[in-house]
Design a protein around this motif. Structure first.
Motif, PDB file in Angstrom:
ATOM      1  N   GLU A   1     -21.982   0.806 -36.318  1.00  0.00           N
ATOM      2  CA  GLU A   1     -22.911   1.946 -36.391  1.00  0.00           C
ATOM      3  C   GLU A   1     -24.339   1.454 -36.661  1.00  0.00           C
ATOM      4  N   PRO A   2     -24.914   0.723 -35.706  1.00  0.00           N
ATOM      5  CA  PRO A   2     -26.235   0.133 -35.957  1.00  0.00           C
ATOM      6  C   PRO A   2     -27.344   1.163 -36.149  1.00  0.00           C
TER       7      PRO A   2
ATOM      8  N   PRO B   1     -21.116   1.522 -30.881  1.00  0.00           N
ATOM      9  CA  PRO B   1     -21.172   0.177 -31.449  1.00  0.00           C
ATOM     10  C   PRO B   1     -22.179  -0.684 -30.714  1.00  0.00           C
ATOM     11  N   ALA B   2     -22.731  -1.666 -31.400  1.00  0.00           N
ATOM     12  CA  ALA B   2     -23.779  -2.505 -30.810  1.00  0.00           C
ATOM     13  C   ALA B   2     -23.321  -3.158 -29.513  1.00  0.00           C
ATOM     14  N   GLY B   3     -22.069  -3.600 -29.448  1.00  0.00           N
ATOM     15  CA  GLY B   3     -21.571  -4.317 -28.292  1.00  0.00           C
ATOM     16  C   GLY B   3     -21.431  -3.475 -27.039  1.00  0.00           C
ATOM     17  N   GLU B   4     -21.515  -2.152 -27.162  1.00  0.00           N
ATOM     18  CA  GLU B   4     -21.375  -1.272 -26.003  1.00  0.00           C
ATOM     19  C   GLU B   4     -22.712  -0.975 -25.318  1.00  0.00           C
ATOM     20  N   TYR B   5     -23.806  -1.486 -25.881  1.00  0.00           N
ATOM     21  CA  TYR B   5     -25.112  -1.341 -25.252  1.00  0.00           C
ATOM     22  C   TYR B   5     -25.494  -2.648 -24.547  1.00  0.00           C
ATOM     23  N   SER B   6     -26.197  -2.526 -23.434  1.00  0.00           N
ATOM     24  CA  SER B   6     -26.889  -3.684 -22.901  1.00  0.00           C
ATOM     25  C   SER B   6     -28.081  -3.970 -23.809  1.00  0.00           C
TER      26      SER B   6
END
Length: 225
Positions: free
Chosen positions: A100-101, A149-154
């Motif tokens: 949850e950034p 989550p952070a990893g789901e964004y480019s």
């Protein structure tokens, strides 16, 4: 005690950092609750990020101390002030930065806007808030949820959504709740999560308790995956 460390050749920029940090502490102490440590150090550091926060110390990119440098056409002194004022709720209010950034970075962006409002006034605050929209413009204002989550964004989307759309959501939240309720909520949020791990669900719950209103449609529009 606030201390600023930089090479002697960057003395004027180091002095500016000291001033901004002291002003930010004053603003955030009043708005969110007392800073928990007896010292805050700000250190000019070779690094790729603009700034990285740790308990009691903030590392700031050495390049920002050079008054001749511009970043995307913006003078380094302007970026330096925003970076110093970009206080997140690190350590005092923790969160899962991977899952949850937005809970720290979007709040830090929003808090920086409050710094500009309190220190420089509405016009400069509006100018800073435009930078959020400019970030979101980078993805053509695509309505990607800020709560992923952070990893789901480019890399491009992460900047535009978490740092741009995120604080815009918080402004929408303040408009929905009203500024007095939003201010009370942020103080309650810090107090309730002091030295613990905050979560998006409890963030919404506490906001609704503060305004005595249903914020589900707003959170579904902006936050929900």
């Amino acid at each position: 005690t606030v201390r600023s460390y930089a090479p002697a050749s960057r003395g004027p920029s180091s002095t500016s950092v000291l001033r901004v940090a002291a002003e930010a502490l004053r603003v955030f102490n009043r708005r969110f609750g007392r800073y928990p440590y007896t010292e805050l150090d700000l250190v000019s550091t070779p690094m790729q990020a603009l700034g990285v926060e740790h308990p009691g110390i903030v590392a700031i990119s050495r390049g920002l101390y050079d008054p001749q440098v511009k970043l995307s056409g913006i003078p380094s002194a302007v970026v330096l002030e925003a970076t110093v004022a970009h206080q997140w709720f690190y350590n005092l209010v923790g969160n899962d930065q991977v899952a949850e950034p937005w809970l720290d970075e979007a709040l830090a962006q929003y808090a920086t806007g409050l710094y500009y409002l309190d220190v420089h006034g509405p016009q400069d605050a509006a100018g800073y808030r435009r930078s959020w929209w400019e970030r979101w413009d980078g993805v053509e204002r695509t309505e990607v949820p800020i709560g992923l989550p952070a990893g789901e964004y480019s890399a491009r989307d992460y900047s535009a959504i978490v740092y741009g759309r995120g604080p815009i959501f918080l402004s929408a939240l303040a408009e929905s709740m009203g500024d007095p309720a939003m201010n009370a909520f942020l103080q309650a949020y810090v107090a309730a999560n002091r030295w613990s791990i905050a979560e998006a669900a409890s963030f919404q719950q506490l906001a609704e308790q503060t305004c005595v209103c249903d914020l589900t449609p707003l959170f579904d529009t902006w936050v929900a995956p």
